[in-house]
Write a protein that holds these residues in place. Structure first.
Motif, PDB file in Angstrom:
ATOM      1  N   VAL A 200       0.835  -1.197   0.000  1.00 37.69           N
ATOM      2  CA  VAL A 200       0.000   0.000   0.000  1.00 37.69           C
ATOM      3  C   VAL A 200       0.873   1.252   0.000  1.00 37.69           C
ATOM      4  CG1 VAL A 200      -1.949  -1.117   1.130  1.00 37.69           C
ATOM      5  CG2 VAL A 200      -0.177  -0.057   2.529  1.00 37.69           C
ATOM      6  N   ARG A 201       2.112   1.114   0.426  1.00 36.93           N
ATOM      7  CA  ARG A 201       3.036   2.246   0.418  1.00 36.93           C
ATOM      8  C   ARG A 201       3.753   2.317  -0.927  1.00 36.93           C
ATOM      9  NH1 ARG A 201       3.417   0.269   5.665  1.00 36.93           N
ATOM     10  NH2 ARG A 201       3.093   1.845   7.286  1.00 36.93           N
ATOM     11  N   PRO A 202       4.045   3.532  -1.394  1.00 42.87           N
ATOM     12  CA  PRO A 202       4.824   3.654  -2.636  1.00 42.87           C
ATOM     13  C   PRO A 202       6.254   3.190  -2.430  1.00 42.87           C
ATOM     14  CG  PRO A 202       4.464   5.820  -1.641  1.00 42.87           C
ATOM     15  CD  PRO A 202       3.634   4.845  -0.851  1.00 42.87           C
ATOM     16  N   LEU A 203       6.918   2.873  -3.524  1.00 38.21           N
ATOM     17  CA  LEU A 203       8.271   2.308  -3.464  1.00 38.21           C
ATOM     18  C   LEU A 203       9.238   3.182  -2.687  1.00 38.21           C
ATOM     19  CD1 LEU A 203      10.355   0.199  -4.402  1.00 38.21           C
ATOM     20  CD2 LEU A 203      10.679   1.574  -6.466  1.00 38.21           C
ATOM     21  N   GLU A 204       9.141   4.500  -2.847  1.00 39.35           N
ATOM     22  CA  GLU A 204      10.124   5.371  -2.203  1.00 39.35           C
ATOM     23  C   GLU A 204      10.047   5.337  -0.682  1.00 39.35           C
ATOM     24  OE1 GLU A 204       6.787   7.950  -4.021  1.00 39.35           O
ATOM     25  OE2 GLU A 204       8.061   6.248  -4.609  1.00 39.35           O
ATOM     26  N   GLN A 205       8.956   4.849  -0.112  1.00 43.30           N
ATOM     27  CA  GLN A 205       8.831   4.760   1.349  1.00 43.30           C
ATOM     28  C   GLN A 205       9.308   3.421   1.904  1.00 43.30           C
ATOM     29  OE1 GLN A 205       4.872   5.687   2.663  1.00 43.30           O
ATOM     30  NE2 GLN A 205       4.752   7.620   1.535  1.00 43.30           N
ATOM     31  N   LEU A 206       9.604   2.470   1.048  1.00 44.65           N
ATOM     32  CA  LEU A 206       9.883   1.114   1.527  1.00 44.65           C
ATOM     33  C   LEU A 206      11.311   0.871   2.014  1.00 44.65           C
ATOM     34  CD1 LEU A 206       7.867  -1.047  -1.054  1.00 44.65           C
ATOM     35  CD2 LEU A 206       7.119  -0.009   1.098  1.00 44.65           C
ATOM     36  N   PRO A 207      12.357   1.433   1.387  1.00 44.02           N
ATOM     37  CA  PRO A 207      13.721   1.059   1.801  1.00 44.02           C
ATOM     38  C   PRO A 207      14.031   1.278   3.274  1.00 44.02           C
ATOM     39  CG  PRO A 207      13.790   2.160  -0.324  1.00 44.02           C
ATOM     40  CD  PRO A 207      12.391   2.289   0.191  1.00 44.02           C
ATOM     41  N   HIS A 208      13.418   2.290   3.916  1.00 45.23           N
ATOM     42  CA  HIS A 208      13.748   2.582   5.311  1.00 45.23           C
ATOM     43  C   HIS A 208      12.553   2.415   6.236  1.00 45.23           C
ATOM     44  CE1 HIS A 208      16.681   4.863   2.815  1.00 45.23           C
ATOM     45  NE2 HIS A 208      17.528   4.383   3.698  1.00 45.23           N
ATOM     46  N   HIS A 209      11.542   1.681   5.802  1.00 44.79           N
ATOM     47  CA  HIS A 209      10.360   1.486   6.646  1.00 44.79           C
ATOM     48  C   HIS A 209      10.638   0.435   7.713  1.00 44.79           C
ATOM     49  CE1 HIS A 209       6.213   1.259   7.894  1.00 44.79           C
ATOM     50  NE2 HIS A 209       6.223  -0.046   7.709  1.00 44.79           N
ATOM     51  N   ASP A 210      10.292   0.750   8.955  1.00 39.50           N
ATOM     52  CA  ASP A 210      10.535  -0.167  10.079  1.00 39.50           C
ATOM     53  C   ASP A 210       9.352  -1.125  10.222  1.00 39.50           C
ATOM     54  OD1 ASP A 210      11.687  -1.393  12.217  1.00 39.50           O
ATOM     55  OD2 ASP A 210      11.238   0.199  13.660  1.00 39.50           O
ATOM     56  N   GLY A 211       9.278  -2.064   9.310  1.00 37.56           N
ATOM     57  CA  GLY A 211       8.216  -3.058   9.293  1.00 37.56           C
ATOM     58  C   GLY A 211       8.401  -3.919   8.059  1.00 37.56           C
ATOM     59  N   ALA A 212       7.666  -5.018   7.984  1.00 36.48           N
ATOM     60  CA  ALA A 212       7.798  -5.923   6.837  1.00 36.48           C
ATOM     61  C   ALA A 212       7.246  -5.251   5.580  1.00 36.48           C
ATOM     62  CB  ALA A 212       7.065  -7.230   7.110  1.00 36.48           C
ATOM     63  N   ARG A 217       9.937  -9.225   1.265  1.00 42.48           N
ATOM     64  CA  ARG A 217       9.410 -10.487   0.738  1.00 42.48           C
ATOM     65  C   ARG A 217      10.121 -10.871  -0.559  1.00 42.48           C
ATOM     66  NH1 ARG A 217       4.764  -7.963   2.806  1.00 42.48           N
ATOM     67  NH2 ARG A 217       4.043  -7.214   0.779  1.00 42.48           N
ATOM     68  N   GLU A 218      10.508  -9.893  -1.347  1.00 44.40           N
ATOM     69  CA  GLU A 218      11.264 -10.170  -2.560  1.00 44.40           C
ATOM     70  C   GLU A 218      12.681 -10.639  -2.224  1.00 44.40           C
ATOM     71  OE1 GLU A 218      10.540  -9.918  -6.162  1.00 44.40           O
ATOM     72  OE2 GLU A 218       8.732 -10.430  -5.036  1.00 44.40           O
ATOM     73  N   ILE A 219      13.283 -10.020  -1.207  1.00 45.24           N
ATOM     74  CA  ILE A 219      14.656 -10.369  -0.830  1.00 45.24           C
ATOM     75  C   ILE A 219      14.740 -11.809  -0.334  1.00 45.24           C
ATOM     76  CG2 ILE A 219      16.485  -9.899   0.864  1.00 45.24           C
ATOM     77  CD1 ILE A 219      15.723  -6.920   0.654  1.00 45.24           C
ATOM     78  N   VAL A 220      13.751 -12.249   0.457  1.00 49.76           N
ATOM     79  CA  VAL A 220      13.802 -13.601   1.016  1.00 49.76           C
ATOM     80  C   VAL A 220      13.213 -14.641   0.064  1.00 49.76           C
ATOM     81  CG1 VAL A 220      13.619 -12.659   3.350  1.00 49.76           C
ATOM     82  CG2 VAL A 220      11.556 -13.464   2.180  1.00 49.76           C
ATOM     83  N   SER A 221      12.572 -14.199  -1.007  1.00 52.18           N
ATOM     84  CA  SER A 221      11.906 -15.136  -1.909  1.00 52.18           C
ATOM     85  C   SER A 221      12.921 -15.990  -2.663  1.00 52.18           C
ATOM     86  CB  SER A 221      11.041 -14.371  -2.926  1.00 52.18           C
ATOM     87  OG  SER A 221      10.526 -15.237  -3.910  1.00 52.18           O
ATOM     88  N   VAL A 268      10.127 -10.711  12.686  1.00 48.61           N
ATOM     89  CA  VAL A 268      10.611  -9.620  13.533  1.00 48.61           C
ATOM     90  C   VAL A 268      10.065  -8.282  13.049  1.00 48.61           C
ATOM     91  CG1 VAL A 268      12.668  -8.320  14.229  1.00 48.61           C
ATOM     92  CG2 VAL A 268      12.700 -10.819  14.271  1.00 48.61           C
ATOM     93  N   LEU A 269      10.128  -8.044  11.737  1.00 45.10           N
ATOM     94  CA  LEU A 269       9.652  -6.774  11.192  1.00 45.10           C
ATOM     95  C   LEU A 269       8.143  -6.623  11.366  1.00 45.10           C
ATOM     96  CD1 LEU A 269      11.779  -6.644   7.915  1.00 45.10           C
ATOM     97  CD2 LEU A 269      11.979  -5.110   9.873  1.00 45.10           C
ATOM     98  N   GLN A 270       7.390  -7.705  11.136  1.00 45.83           N
ATOM     99  CA  GLN A 270       5.939  -7.646  11.312  1.00 45.83           C
ATOM    100  C   GLN A 270       5.583  -7.382  12.768  1.00 45.83           C
ATOM    101  OE1 GLN A 270       3.802  -7.613   8.960  1.00 45.83           O
ATOM    102  NE2 GLN A 270       1.823  -7.953   9.954  1.00 45.83           N
ATOM    103  N   ALA A 305     -11.330  -2.621  10.935  1.00 44.30           N
ATOM    104  CA  ALA A 305     -10.122  -3.198  10.350  1.00 44.30           C
ATOM    105  C   ALA A 305      -8.963  -2.232  10.570  1.00 44.30           C
ATOM    106  CB  ALA A 305     -10.321  -3.456   8.863  1.00 44.30           C
ATOM    107  N   VAL A 306      -7.790  -2.775  10.820  1.00 43.30           N
ATOM    108  CA  VAL A 306      -6.595  -1.977  11.086  1.00 43.30           C
ATOM    109  C   VAL A 306      -5.483  -2.465  10.170  1.00 43.30           C
ATOM    110  CG1 VAL A 306      -4.866  -1.337  12.811  1.00 43.30           C
ATOM    111  CG2 VAL A 306      -7.253  -1.655  13.505  1.00 43.30           C
ATOM    112  N   MET A 307      -4.851  -1.549   9.456  1.00 37.83           N
ATOM    113  CA  MET A 307      -3.727  -1.912   8.595  1.00 37.83           C
ATOM    114  C   MET A 307      -2.447  -1.950   9.419  1.00 37.83           C
ATOM    115  SD  MET A 307      -4.898  -2.559   5.616  1.00 37.83           S
ATOM    116  CE  MET A 307      -3.321  -2.736   4.766  1.00 37.83           C
ATOM    117  N   VAL A 308      -1.761  -3.075   9.363  1.00 37.83           N
ATOM    118  CA  VAL A 308      -0.442  -3.233   9.987  1.00 37.83           C
ATOM    119  C   VAL A 308       0.517  -3.545   8.848  1.00 37.83           C
ATOM    120  CG1 VAL A 308       0.948  -4.479  11.667  1.00 37.83           C
ATOM    121  CG2 VAL A 308      -1.493  -4.087  12.109  1.00 37.83           C
ATOM    122  N   GLY A 309       1.212  -2.527   8.379  1.00 38.92           N
ATOM    123  CA  GLY A 309       1.997  -2.689   7.164  1.00 38.92           C
ATOM    124  C   GLY A 309       1.053  -2.918   5.993  1.00 38.92           C
ATOM    125  N   ASP A 310       1.268  -4.014   5.276  1.00 40.25           N
ATOM    126  CA  ASP A 310       0.406  -4.368   4.151  1.00 40.25           C
ATOM    127  C   ASP A 310      -0.651  -5.391   4.536  1.00 40.25           C
ATOM    128  OD1 ASP A 310       1.821  -2.732   2.366  1.00 40.25           O
ATOM    129  OD2 ASP A 310       3.360  -4.265   2.111  1.00 40.25           O
TER     130      ASP A 310
END
Length: 362
Positions: A200-212, A217-221, A268-270, A305-310
């Motif tokens: 739900v977050r744009p790409l530019e917010q993901l590299p330093h986001h403190d959460g899964a 998911r791509e890195i561990v895939s 851990v991140l979740q 409903a509550v969003m926790v990350g994605d």
């Protein structure tokens, strides 16, 4: 020399299709230009669910492709280096620009639930009901049988088959599986594309986001997405930035050119994000957060409903406490109502209403 009538009949739909394609290309160009995205014309594509496989990318724009039928289109800047125009039909799923999604053709297939209904009806003179199903199959539960009834009700509303009786039972014809396929085809015509929200977050917010994140998911895939030019190049850069952040956080170690991740990285991140979200709700409501353990009964009033990350969670309130548990779509009909279910790894089978007179929802 006069043209043949048949030639005119063939020419008109051909010209109409050419005109429609021209309109689509102009829409695609306009939306990309307004978003400040520059992609060469040869990298523009029209997503065809009848021929194409899944595509992954970010939503650039959302618009109406047919106002009269309320059909929508998405402009997707794909990781495959192409920018796609996709008619997603009458879909009402809430999506927003900047989100990263996977679009795939809606499958048209008879389901196991259809075969189960047909089997029960074949043993009961063409009738189906929850009681008949549970009588025939000792392993069948009330909640799972309710899922079969909801399927029949959806078919009845869309294709006027099968027939529901006043006592709640159903008349199932010998061609029920053909009806189920017809229902799927009609649903596919209205909703030709499935939309899976990857972030739900744009790409530019993901590299330093403190959460899964989707990047994690791509890195561990074991089978990460293939990245080309355009948005694919942006994702490649984002993955490198994310790996560097994970190393800084002590969640990964740099070993030469490789990065070794913690085994429980995603957990851990979740958990970090879940903890932050629950603390925020505690401050807003004055309620105390409790974490249900596997096998425990979760009961209370479903609030929202509550969003926790994605991931979407359900807030269940009881007395001066609340729990956050994995959300399911059936809970939306239960806002403000008592619910109960057993916490477990697979989806919770919720009971809506009091435990004595509730409705089991699978």
């Amino acid at each position: 020399m006069p043209r043949k009538a048949g030639t005119d009949r063939e020419l008109e739909p051909s010209l109409r299709r050419m005109g429609e394609r021209g309109d689509i290309i102009r829409t695609l160009n306009r939306e990309l230009r307004e978003a400040g995205i520059h992609r060469p014309p040869q990298n523009h594509a029209l997503f065809d669910p009848a021929q194409d496989n899944a595509i992954v990318g970010r939503i650039v724009a959302i618009g109406l492709s047919d106002e009269h039928r309320d059909r929508r289109y998405l402009i997707i800047d794909g990781i495959d280096g192409h920018s796609h125009y996709a008619d997603v039909g009458e879909d009402q799923q809430a999506v927003r620009t900047g989100s990263i999604v996977c679009l795939s053709p809606t499958p048209v297939e008879v389901r196991d639930v259809d075969r189960a209904v047909a089997d029960v009806a074949a043993h009961h003179q063409g009738r189906y009901s929850i009681d008949l199903h549970m009588e025939q199959d000792p392993m069948m539960t009330q909640g799972r049988a309710e899922m079969h009834v909801r399927r029949l009700e959806a078919m009845r509303r869309l294709i006027a088959a099968p027939e529901r009786q006043p006592d709640g039972s159903w008349v199932i014809g010998p061609d029920h599986l053909a009806d189920a396929e017809r229902y799927e085809r009609e649903k596919s015509r209205r909703l030709p594309v499935r939309i899976e929200i990857l972030s739900v977050r744009p790409l530019e917010q993901l590299p330093h986001h403190d959460g899964a994140t989707w990047l994690d998911r791509e890195i561990v895939s074991g089978q990460p997405q293939q990245l080309a030019s355009g948005f694919g190049a942006d994702v490649r850069k984002g993955l490198a930035q994310r790996q560097a952040w994970l190393v800084e956080q002590g969640l990964a170690e740099q070993e030469g050119q490789a990065v070794r991740l913690r085994r429980d990285l995603l957990v851990v991140l979740q958990q970090r994000e879940l903890s932050r979200t629950s603390q925020q709700i505690e401050q807003e409501t004055g309620l105390r957060h409790v974490t249900p353990r596997p096998g425990e009964m979760v009961e209370g009033v479903y609030r929202r409903a509550v969003m926790v990350g994605d991931q979407r969670y359900a807030m269940i309130e009881k007395a001066h406490e609340f729990s956050l548990v994995p959300w399911r779509p059936v809970l939306e009909r239960a806002i403000g109502k008592p619910v109960s279910g057993i916490m477990r790894d697979d989806p919770i089978n919720w009971t809506i209403g009091s435990r004595n007179r509730g409705l089991g929802i699978g």
